[in-house]
Design a protein around this motif. Structure first.
Motif, PDB file in Angstrom:
ATOM      1  N   ASP A   1      -4.784  -2.777  -0.373  1.00  0.00           N
ATOM      2  CA  ASP A   1      -5.624  -1.832  -1.103  1.00  0.00           C
ATOM      3  C   ASP A   1      -6.374  -2.569  -2.213  1.00  0.00           C
ATOM      4  N   GLY A   2      -7.669  -2.333  -2.278  1.00  0.00           N
ATOM      5  CA  GLY A   2      -8.493  -3.030  -3.255  1.00  0.00           C
ATOM      6  C   GLY A   2      -8.139  -2.730  -4.694  1.00  0.00           C
ATOM      7  N   ASP A   3      -7.420  -1.632  -4.954  1.00  0.00           N
ATOM      8  CA  ASP A   3      -7.037  -1.281  -6.320  1.00  0.00           C
ATOM      9  C   ASP A   3      -5.770  -1.998  -6.787  1.00  0.00           C
ATOM     10  N   ILE A   4      -5.087  -2.685  -5.873  1.00  0.00           N
ATOM     11  CA  ILE A   4      -3.851  -3.380  -6.238  1.00  0.00           C
ATOM     12  C   ILE A   4      -4.196  -4.776  -6.755  1.00  0.00           C
ATOM     13  N   PRO A   5      -3.845  -5.060  -7.995  1.00  0.00           N
ATOM     14  CA  PRO A   5      -4.141  -6.397  -8.536  1.00  0.00           C
ATOM     15  C   PRO A   5      -3.311  -7.472  -7.844  1.00  0.00           C
TER      16      PRO A   5
ATOM     17  N   GLN B   1       3.359   1.546  -9.654  1.00  0.00           N
ATOM     18  CA  GLN B   1       2.342   0.683 -10.260  1.00  0.00           C
ATOM     19  C   GLN B   1       2.555  -0.728  -9.700  1.00  0.00           C
TER      20      GLN B   1
ATOM     21  N   LYS C   1       2.181   1.939  -3.427  1.00  0.00           N
ATOM     22  CA  LYS C   1       1.131   2.532  -4.261  1.00  0.00           C
ATOM     23  C   LYS C   1       0.964   4.013  -3.935  1.00  0.00           C
ATOM     24  N   SER C   2       1.064   4.357  -2.637  1.00  0.00           N
ATOM     25  CA  SER C   2       0.915   5.761  -2.247  1.00  0.00           C
ATOM     26  C   SER C   2       2.037   6.629  -2.798  1.00  0.00           C
TER      27      SER C   2
ATOM     28  N   ARG D   1      -4.971 -14.037  -1.382  1.00  0.00           N
ATOM     29  CA  ARG D   1      -5.192 -12.596  -1.265  1.00  0.00           C
ATOM     30  C   ARG D   1      -5.116 -12.213   0.212  1.00  0.00           C
TER      31      ARG D   1
ATOM     32  N   ASN E   1       0.831  -1.212   0.000  1.00  0.00           N
ATOM     33  CA  ASN E   1       0.000   0.000   0.000  1.00  0.00           C
ATOM     34  C   ASN E   1       0.860   1.254   0.000  1.00  0.00           C
TER      35      ASN E   1
END
Length: 314
Positions: free
Chosen positions: A198-202, A185, A180-181, A193, A177
């Motif tokens: 973070d839910g946006d991280i594949p 990418q 990502k912040s 999982r 996370n």
């Protein structure tokens, strides 16, 4: 390793003959060299033991941008060498030897190395947080060339770039996370999982991975698919200190210390990554300072105790 009696208690070290250092520092990282510097300035006879290079794990860091005093940053190897020379300027030598065992009980501690035994009245452990080696294909060859173990240390180099996180530790989602912040990418690779990601991280579910690249990282193979990336962060549990020193009290894989950086073993102190996070140079430096001053105070108390005891006998 410390010798254990039949009742499970540490056996006191015999009083061996030979030179006895005031302080033996195990690990030549930021914490270790700070302890060495302050020990020397206090007039102690000290030595640093390091098996890799000055700076320890920090020496593998391409760029250190979050340590004060360097307006353009500094690479970890250069910073480690500066710390080594600073300690040597005050008379503390570095011996490039691997520690093979320690006997820490009793007033004189014994440290076995590849070059022979050393004796000391105090020991400062600055062994770092050594990642458990899984021997992933390509990991060792590209360590420091795109393979990293600390998001807070090296994440800034990959802002706006693709990175793969191999999540094998409880705090790996938080570090992903953080990446990502920063604007990285991020692709997270794990058999399951994780919670807190973070839910946006594949997420790519795979337990088999291999680092790709020649001179630098170009991708990560996971589950038969190559994920193009510039960096791979392998986030797994560090080697627990109990794996090396079974008599030390630990919690969550870190050596337990009090505010004086003292461990549960008399005369033994610890500093840096081995005491837990955050795994940062500045934190290790501060703890090395405290550990050295505490060791000085311990030696003063021991000298006073021995003098008083001998006086009572006369």
């Amino acid at each position: 390793m410390p010798v254990i009696n039949e009742n499970g208690t540490p056996q006191e070290s015999a009083a061996p003959q030979g030179h006895i250092y005031d302080m033996i520092i195990v690990g030549g990282g930021p914490g270790g060299y700070t302890a060495a510097l302050y020990a020397a300035r206090a007039g102690l006879d000290a030595v640093v033991l390091e098996r890799m290079a000055a700076g320890g794990q920090m020496a593998l860091t391409e760029q250190v941008d979050n340590y004060p005093g360097f307006d353009e940053g500094v690479d970890g190897f250069t910073l480690g060498e500066k710390m080594r020379r600073g300690a040597e300027r005050f008379g503390v030598p570095t011996r490039m030897e691997e520690v093979t065992s320690l006997a820490l009980a009793g007033p004189v501690k014994r440290v076995e190395t590849g070059g022979g035994p050393l004796l000391g009245r105090t020991v400062v452990l600055s062994t770092g947080a050594t990642p458990r080696k899984l021997e992933l294909p390509g990991e060792e060859e590209l360590a420091g060339q795109g393979v990293h173990y600390c998001a807070a240390c090296d994440g800034m180099f990959y802002r706006g770039k693709p990175v793969a996180v191999v999540g094998l530790a409880p705090d790996a989602p938080a570090e992903a996370n953080y990446l990502k912040s920063l604007g990285c990418q991020v692709v997270y690779v794990s058999p399951h999982r994780p919670e807190g990601l973070d839910g946006d991280i594949p997420v790519v579910r795979s337990g088999a991975v291999a680092v790709q690249g020649e001179q630098t990282v170009t991708g990560l193979e996971a589950g038969g698919t190559v994920l193009p990336c510039n960096g791979v962060f392998i986030l797994r549990r560090a080697v627990a200190p109990t794996d090396l020193l079974p008599n030390l009290e630990t919690a969550d894989g870190a050596i337990q210390v009090d505010r004086s950086m003292a461990t549960n073993v008399s005369g033994v102190f610890a500093a840096g990554d081995c005491t837990g996070g955050p795994l940062q140079v500045s934190k290790a430096v501060g703890e090395g300072h405290v550990a050295a001053l505490s060791a000085c105070a311990y030696l003063d108390r021991e000298t006073s105790r021995i003098t008083t005891t001998e006086g009572e006998k006369t």
